[in-house]
Scaffold this active site. Structure first.
Site, PDB file in Angstrom:
ATOM      1  N   LYS A  91      -0.904   0.947   6.973  1.00  0.00           N
ATOM      2  CA  LYS A  91      -0.566  -0.385   7.461  1.00  0.00           C
ATOM      3  C   LYS A  91       0.318  -0.280   8.711  1.00  0.00           C
ATOM      4  CE  LYS A  91      -0.916  -2.730   2.963  1.00  0.00           C
ATOM      5  NZ  LYS A  91      -0.122  -3.402   1.896  1.00  0.00           N
TER       6      LYS A  91
ATOM      7  N   TYR B 224      -8.161  -9.790   2.583  1.00  0.00           N
ATOM      8  CA  TYR B 224      -7.224 -10.297   1.583  1.00  0.00           C
ATOM      9  C   TYR B 224      -7.645 -11.641   0.984  1.00  0.00           C
ATOM     10  CZ  TYR B 224      -4.011  -6.459   2.645  1.00  0.00           C
ATOM     11  OH  TYR B 224      -3.432  -5.213   2.774  1.00  0.00           O
TER      12      TYR B 224
ATOM     13  N   THR C  73       2.353  -1.210  -6.385  1.00  0.00           N
ATOM     14  CA  THR C  73       2.540  -2.106  -5.233  1.00  0.00           C
ATOM     15  C   THR C  73       4.001  -2.208  -4.785  1.00  0.00           C
ATOM     16  OG1 THR C  73       0.685  -3.347  -6.144  1.00  0.00           O
ATOM     17  CG2 THR C  73       1.916  -4.398  -4.373  1.00  0.00           C
TER      18      THR C  73
ATOM     19  N   ASN D 234       4.789  -2.009   2.322  1.00  0.00           N
ATOM     20  CA  ASN D 234       4.570  -0.847   1.443  1.00  0.00           C
ATOM     21  C   ASN D 234       3.630   0.199   2.051  1.00  0.00           C
ATOM     22  OD1 ASN D 234       2.231  -2.232   1.121  1.00  0.00           O
ATOM     23  ND2 ASN D 234       2.487  -2.687  -1.048  1.00  0.00           N
TER      24      ASN D 234
ATOM     25  N   HIS E 154      -2.578   0.816   2.132  1.00  0.00           N
ATOM     26  CA  HIS E 154      -3.502   0.030   1.317  1.00  0.00           C
ATOM     27  C   HIS E 154      -4.544   0.963   0.708  1.00  0.00           C
ATOM     28  CE1 HIS E 154      -6.421  -2.958  -0.007  1.00  0.00           C
ATOM     29  NE2 HIS E 154      -7.333  -2.147   0.495  1.00  0.00           N
TER      30      HIS E 154
END
Ligand code: UDP
Ligand code: MG
Length: 158
Positions: A12, A52, A94, A115, A118
């Site tokens: 990300k 998403y 997560t 985080n 993905h």
């Protein structure tokens, strides 16, 4: 009969900005998974919404869409036995705060929103997500293993 799976992984924007591309790719490669597609790209509105879609309407959705477009991502497809669940295991849960130590998210992130990585959550999600980011001709499954190349090289020497 056992078969290999493919999964969609993305470093990300925060992972890219923090210089963690190599570290993250390394973790999947060292497990033995094969990287069969890889590219850096700016996620478009269309791609973000498609990726998403399952989260549309949730409180965190607007910030998630903004986050995934906040800078380039490194998108990849990895392949291997049990690669979907295996990759999720390597990533960690997560929320980085409760992810198991040793996982990517526990080791490199602090909060759920940022985080850094993905990974698809099922084989069906993986198929869907791979299509959002890759054309078939961008995935490379052919290629000889090094031991075959070594023999070929030695045999070619006169
Ligand atoms: N996310 C968030 N707040 C939440 C849940 C999720 O900001 O309460 C973000 C987080 O970046 C997460 C992404 O939305 O990685 C997708 O959520 P999902 O539940 O699919 O988690 P993942 O599959 O990435 O572990
Ligand atoms: Mg998910």
């Amino acid at each position: 009969m056992h078969t290999e799976e493919r999964t969609f992984i993305a470093v990300k924007p925060d992972g890219v900005q923090r210089g963690l591309i190599g570290e993250i790719v390394k973790r999947f490669e060292q497990k033995g998974y094969k990287v069969i597609g890889l590219k850096m790209l700016q996620v478009t509105d269309e791609q973000a919404k498609a990726h998403y879609a399952e989260h549309e309407g949730k409180p965190f959705y607007p910030r998630l869409i903004k986050y995934i477009q906040s800078g380039p991502i490194v998108a990849m497809v990895i392949q291997g036995y049990n690669a979907v669940a295996g990759a999720r295991h390597i990533m960690g849960s997560t929320n980085p705060d409760t992810a198991e130590v040793g996982t990517i998210r526990a080791d490199f992130a602090q909060v759920m929103e940022y985080n850094i990585v993905h990974g698809s959550d099922s084989v069906a999600s993986a198929e869907r997500e791979i299509k959002i980011y890759f054309n078939d001709n961008e995935l490379f499954t052919e290629g000889k293993c090094m031991s075959e190349l070594v023999i070929e090289s030695l045999d070619a020497e006169v």
